[in-house]
Design a protein around this motif. Structure first.
Motif, short mmCIF file in Angstrom:
data_model
loop_
_atom_site.label_atom_id
_atom_site.label_comp_id
_atom_site.label_asym_id
_atom_site.label_seq_id
_atom_site.Cartn_x
_atom_site.Cartn_y
_atom_site.Cartn_z
N ARG A 1 42.87 31.66 33.35
CA ARG A 1 41.96 31.43 34.47
C ARG A 1 42.65 31.53 35.82
NH1 ARG A 1 37.16 30.02 33.14
NH2 ARG A 1 36.74 29.38 31.03
N VAL A 2 43.96 31.48 35.82
CA VAL A 2 44.69 31.61 37.09
C VAL A 2 45.31 33.00 37.07
CG1 VAL A 2 46.38 30.53 38.57
CG2 VAL A 2 45.25 29.19 36.82
N THR A 3 44.75 33.88 37.89
CA THR A 3 45.12 35.28 37.75
C THR A 3 45.50 35.91 39.08
OG1 THR A 3 42.82 35.91 37.99
CG2 THR A 3 43.65 35.66 35.75
N ARG A 4 46.20 36.99 38.95
CA ARG A 4 46.41 37.89 40.07
C ARG A 4 45.86 39.25 39.67
NH1 ARG A 4 50.25 36.35 43.86
NH2 ARG A 4 51.52 34.58 43.25
N GLN A 5 45.51 40.04 40.68
CA GLN A 5 45.02 41.39 40.37
C GLN A 5 46.12 42.40 40.58
OE1 GLN A 5 41.26 42.71 41.73
NE2 GLN A 5 40.32 40.69 41.55
N MET A 6 46.23 43.31 39.64
CA MET A 6 47.17 44.41 39.74
C MET A 6 46.36 45.70 39.89
SD MET A 6 50.39 43.45 39.17
CE MET A 6 51.12 41.85 38.88
N LEU A 7 46.63 46.42 40.94
CA LEU A 7 45.91 47.66 41.14
C LEU A 7 46.47 48.73 40.21
CD1 LEU A 7 45.37 47.82 44.98
CD2 LEU A 7 44.08 46.67 43.21
N ARG A 8 45.58 49.56 39.69
CA ARG A 8 46.02 50.63 38.80
C ARG A 8 45.48 51.95 39.33
NH1 ARG A 8 44.85 48.38 32.83
NH2 ARG A 8 42.72 48.83 33.41
N ASP A 9 46.19 52.96 38.98
CA ASP A 9 45.81 54.29 39.48
C ASP A 9 44.74 54.87 38.56
OD1 ASP A 9 45.76 56.49 40.97
OD2 ASP A 9 47.64 57.33 40.27
N GLU A 10 43.51 54.42 38.75
CA GLU A 10 42.41 54.85 37.89
C GLU A 10 41.23 55.20 38.78
OE1 GLU A 10 41.82 54.92 34.58
OE2 GLU A 10 43.60 53.98 33.71
N HIS A 11 40.44 56.16 38.36
CA HIS A 11 39.27 56.53 39.15
C HIS A 11 38.08 55.64 38.85
CE1 HIS A 11 41.17 59.97 40.82
NE2 HIS A 11 41.52 60.39 39.63
N VAL A 12 37.92 55.30 37.59
CA VAL A 12 36.75 54.51 37.20
C VAL A 12 36.88 53.13 37.84
CG1 VAL A 12 35.44 53.66 35.27
CG2 VAL A 12 36.73 55.78 35.06
N PRO A 13 35.88 52.75 38.65
CA PRO A 13 36.06 51.53 39.46
C PRO A 13 36.43 50.31 38.64
CG PRO A 13 34.12 52.72 40.17
CD PRO A 13 34.62 53.43 38.96
N GLU A 14 35.78 50.11 37.50
CA GLU A 14 36.06 48.87 36.78
C GLU A 14 37.45 48.88 36.15
OE1 GLU A 14 33.43 50.81 36.52
OE2 GLU A 14 32.48 50.69 34.55
N HIS A 15 38.08 50.03 36.07
CA HIS A 15 39.43 50.07 35.51
C HIS A 15 40.52 50.11 36.57
CE1 HIS A 15 37.48 52.03 31.75
NE2 HIS A 15 37.38 50.72 31.75
N ALA A 16 40.11 50.13 37.84
CA ALA A 16 41.10 50.31 38.89
C ALA A 16 41.91 49.05 39.16
CB ALA A 16 40.41 50.75 40.18
N THR A 17 41.50 47.94 38.57
CA THR A 17 42.25 46.71 38.79
C THR A 17 42.28 45.94 37.48
OG1 THR A 17 42.29 44.65 40.02
CG2 THR A 17 40.15 45.59 39.63
N ALA A 18 43.34 45.20 37.29
CA ALA A 18 43.48 44.42 36.07
C ALA A 18 43.88 43.01 36.46
CB ALA A 18 44.53 45.03 35.15
N CYS A 19 43.28 42.03 35.80
CA CYS A 19 43.63 40.64 36.05
C CYS A 19 44.74 40.24 35.09
CB CYS A 19 42.43 39.74 35.82
SG CYS A 19 41.29 39.75 37.17
N VAL A 20 45.84 39.78 35.61
CA VAL A 20 46.91 39.29 34.74
C VAL A 20 47.13 37.81 35.08
CG1 VAL A 20 48.09 41.45 34.36
CG2 VAL A 20 48.59 40.15 36.38
N PRO A 21 47.50 37.02 34.08
CA PRO A 21 47.77 35.61 34.36
C PRO A 21 48.86 35.48 35.42
CG PRO A 21 47.67 35.97 32.01
CD PRO A 21 47.61 37.32 32.65
#
Lengths: 272, 501
Positions: free
Chosen positions: B360-380
């Motif tokens: 539940r405590v996350t940071r976002q990591m940006l990823r080089d992806e075109h599809v908007p929902e895949h462009a960021t990932a939540c990691v603890p």
């Protein structure tokens, strides 16, 4: 022997001094204790800017304005990290209940980055229950490594006066900026220093018919340091500054109840 | 190990057996002392036993419950050594190397263990030997009275009088050894090894393991912690406050050891041993190597505050704090004002993660992806070591755009809207979202995003045309039309995917 009745004026004075002690008036702000927004009339009304080490409420005027309100919150946070020197290496914590995320979406990293904040400086806390929000926010506000703590509240039941008072004290202790994003704009009493009501406003279209810079109508509903009023602001996401937007021609100039003599503090209407 | 009778006078005890199905007959699996005195033994059919003793009580044998009991006892045995292995169906193997002196020697440890198990209502046979094989053989087939301590190097003498079954040979092998007159271990100790090896595959390996010729490790149930501290109590502690105080003290000791190694704890475990043998374990993780004892205690306090209430029973008489995982941590010189912001933030993240869960405590990591929902990932946030977080404010990725190209908030899944466009592939003129009709005042787009075909197993991925729209009131949203009109679908559908700030 008859005891003379106490002088009502004396009682009033005593009560006033007690209230003043409870209210914990701070000395007037300087550059490190207030966040100047860069809009002179607004900063004057706020007494130098949004006070740091205090709690501020941001509410959308209608549910549809939630996006604009969330944007204003983030922009205020970015502005704080950018302008306040001791916040230069601090981070932002955004507390969001799961329900609010389902209703209005989660923060989106690329969008956050475009508003000027590296997602690496943003920590998100997603709570299953809204009741934990006040606790988490209080803990976070006391942490001196965080510059801005944003608490999003979907439902007001989790925030009673006691919880708000505790949050306000925690903000004073930690020295950070506490921003409450409340989805329901109910005009309840609150110990927050200011209450800003946000309405989305049409942006000024650019010369080619595209979208203009995002514009909001900021209404200062409650202000412990000065008068209330309304401002039309835009955020320049290139230079990270607020600008007062010129009012569209079809609408009368936003008047509000600004002081007619800005330098004279005695004339101001105190609210809150 | 068996459960003993209810009271000291076993005379009143009812003969009780458990039965299970073997070769299409109900046979006795285990029995109590009263039943053993009647002359019954495991393997006798229930029909025979009932015929001989009509008063016999029979219950269904339940190996799962037996296993639960065995693991519970193994938990309780953790107080003697961190290395406890299960020896199913009814045994435990404790590696007490280097632990015995803490309890006054091997014999004293064995006695104390026997007393504790007896207090828990269990009759146990205990043997201590150099090798697991020898200890198991002596415990199961040795002298009537235990505990037995086989002196170092005394395996041969201890094993010699035991039957060959003590070596845990396959059932058929014991019988075929008996056919050639070999019944006890003494019978094969002096035999020529070559003939035995040729006729009985695996026999010598078992023998050598028991004698200590080869080394047989045990497989402990829990990983060996990097560092352990513990506190015994003559009088059991009951109060949460006392437990937390103890943890703070233990934490200080742990921190000193870790500091001398140049390490910090990443995973901490508290084991609270109840007097009745139950063990409560609490584990907390940290995002950065931790050496501050006060913070360790605080994490456990947070966990105790939100976790299920931990029942102290009659009290805890042993509290152990172990660092299950450590990581190198170079000492940092604190400034005079001691404003150690990084550590303070790490501690806040740890506390929030402990209380609410690390996911539940996350940071976002940006990823080089075109599809908007895949462009960021939540990691603890605990797992995300932020290398470049100090560079702070980033320039906008699309510096030429007057407005942000990506919304501030993305809906968790795109919500369908009813939209009207002037031409099938034009921008929307009005749309209805959540039952509210919005008149579009200005749009920008389309931004065409094709979904990655390699991710699309069914081949149904439709191209999306995204539009940034501003409505009459100033409401700004991110809409897309799914499917190219005419080429991919005759009826493109509209979705709202995000809200702009």
């Amino acid at each position: 022997m008859v005891v003379p009745p106490p002088d009502p004026g004396e009682i009033l004075r005593a009560l006033r001094s007690r209230v003043a002690a409870l209210e914990a008036h701070r000395p007037p702000p300087d550059a490190e204790s207030a966040l100047a927004l860069g809009v002179p009339t607004l900063d004057r009304a706020l007494g130098g800017g949004l006070s740091l080490g205090a709690l501020h409420e941001i509410v959308p005027a209608t549910p549809l304005d939630l996006g604009a309100a969330a944007g204003t919150v983030l922009v205020l946070a970015v502005h704080a990290l950018h302008r306040v020197r001791r916040f230069a290496h601090r981070e932002i914590l955004w507390i969001q209940p799961e329900l609010a995320g389902l209703e209005a979406g989660r923060l989106y990293g690329p969008g956050v980055a475009e508003l000027g904040l590296s997602p690496a400086r943003l920590i998100e806390l997603r709570l299953a229950s809204e009741r934990d929000g006040a606790f988490a926010m209080e803990e976070a506000l006391q942490c001196r490594a965080l510059g801005v703590v944003v608490g999003e509240f979907f439902d007001d039941r989790a925030l009673d006066l006691v919880a708000l008072r505790r949050l306000s004290l925690a903000a004073t202790a930690g020295g950070g900026l506490g921003l409450l994003l409340r989805h329901r704009a109910e005009a309840l009493a609150s110990p927050a220093a200011t209450r800003l009501e946000i309405t989305a406003a049409p942006g000024l279209p650019d010369g080619f018919g595209g979208l203009g810079q995002p514009t909001v109508l900021l209404s200062l509903e409650r202000n412990r340091r000065g008068p209330t009023g309304r401002w039309r602001l835009t955020w320049d996401h290139h230079e990270h500054v607020f600008r007062e937007a010129p009012a569209p021609l079809s609408v009368a100039a936003a008047a509000g109840d600004r002081p007619h003599r800005p330098d004279d503090a005695e004339d101001r209407v105190r609210t809150g | 190990m068996r459960r003993t009778g209810s009271g000291p006078d076993d005379a009143d005890e009812i003969p009780l057996v458990t039965a299970h199905m073997v070769k299409s007959a109900q046979r006795i699996a285990a029995l109590n002392d009263a039943a053993a005195r009647l002359g019954l033994a495991p393997g006798v059919t229930v029909a025979d036993a009932r015929a001989r003793h009509p008063g016999l009580a029979v219950v269904e044998h339940d190996p799962a419950v037996d296993h639960l009991l065995l693991t519970a006892v193994a938990d309780a045995c953790d107080r003697w050594t961190p290395l406890v292995a299960l020896d199913p169906p009814d045994g435990l193997m404790l590696d007490i190397t280097g632990c015995a002196h803490l309890f006054g020697g091997e014999a004293a440890l064995a006695r104390a263990l026997a007393v504790r198990l007896a207090e828990g209502g269990l009759a146990a046979r205990i043997a201590i030997a150099d090798t697991p094989g020898c200890a198991a053989a002596v415990a199961r087939y040795g002298a009537r009275d235990t505990p037995v301590v086989v002196p170092p190097g005394g395996q041969d003498a201890a094993l010699a009088p035991l039957p060959l079954a003590a070596l845990r040979l396959p059932p058929g092998m014991v019988a075929s050894l008996a056919e050639v007159g070999l019944k006890r271990i003494a019978d094969i100790l002096d035999r020529p090894r070559a003939t035995l090896a040729a006729r009985f595959d695996g026999l010598l390996e078992k023998l050598d393991a028991a004698r200590g010729e080869t080394d047989t490790p045990i497989s402990p149930r829990r990983p060996m912690p990097a560092c352990v501290t513990e506190q015994n109590f003559a009088e059991p502690v009951l109060l949460e406050r006392d437990v937390l105080d103890t943890l703070a003290r233990l934490g200080a000791r742990l921190a000193r050891v870790l500091e001398s190694r140049g390490e910090g704890a990443r995973l901490l475990e508290t084991a609270l041993f109840r007097t009745d043998g139950r063990v409560v374990r609490i584990t907390v993780g940290t995002g950065a190597p931790l050496t501050d004892p006060a913070r360790m205690a605080r994490l456990f306090a947070d966990r105790l505050a939100v976790g299920e209430p931990c029942d102290p029973g009659f009290g805890f008489d042993l509290i152990r704090l172990s660092a299950l995982a450590t990581e190198r941590c170079d000492p940092v010189q604190g400034g005079l004002d001691a404003s150690d912001a990084t550590a303070e933030l790490a501690h806040l993240v740890d506390r929030l993660s402990t209380r609410f869960g690390a996911r539940r405590v996350t940071r976002q990591m940006l990823r080089d992806e075109h599809v908007p929902e895949h462009a960021t990932a939540c990691v603890p946030a605990q797992a995300a070591r932020v290398a470049g977080s100090r560079h702070g404010l980033v320039p906008s990725p699309r510096a030429d755009a007057l407005v942000p190209a990506r919304p501030l908030r993305l809906l968790q899944r795109p919500e369908p809207v009813q939209a009207v466009a002037e031409v099938p592939d034009g921008p929307p003129v009005r749309f209805r979202w959540r039952r509210v009709l919005h008149e579009v005042a200005a749009t920008e787009g389309p931004e065409r995003i094709a979904l990655a075909w390699w991710r699309d197993a069914d081949g149904h991925a439709l191209t999306r045309d995204y539009f940034r729209v501003e409505c009459r009131g100033g409401f700004r949203a991110w809409l897309f039309r799914e499917g190219l009109f005419g080429r991919e679908t005759p009826h493109p559908t509209w979705f709202l995917h995000g809200l702009f700030g």
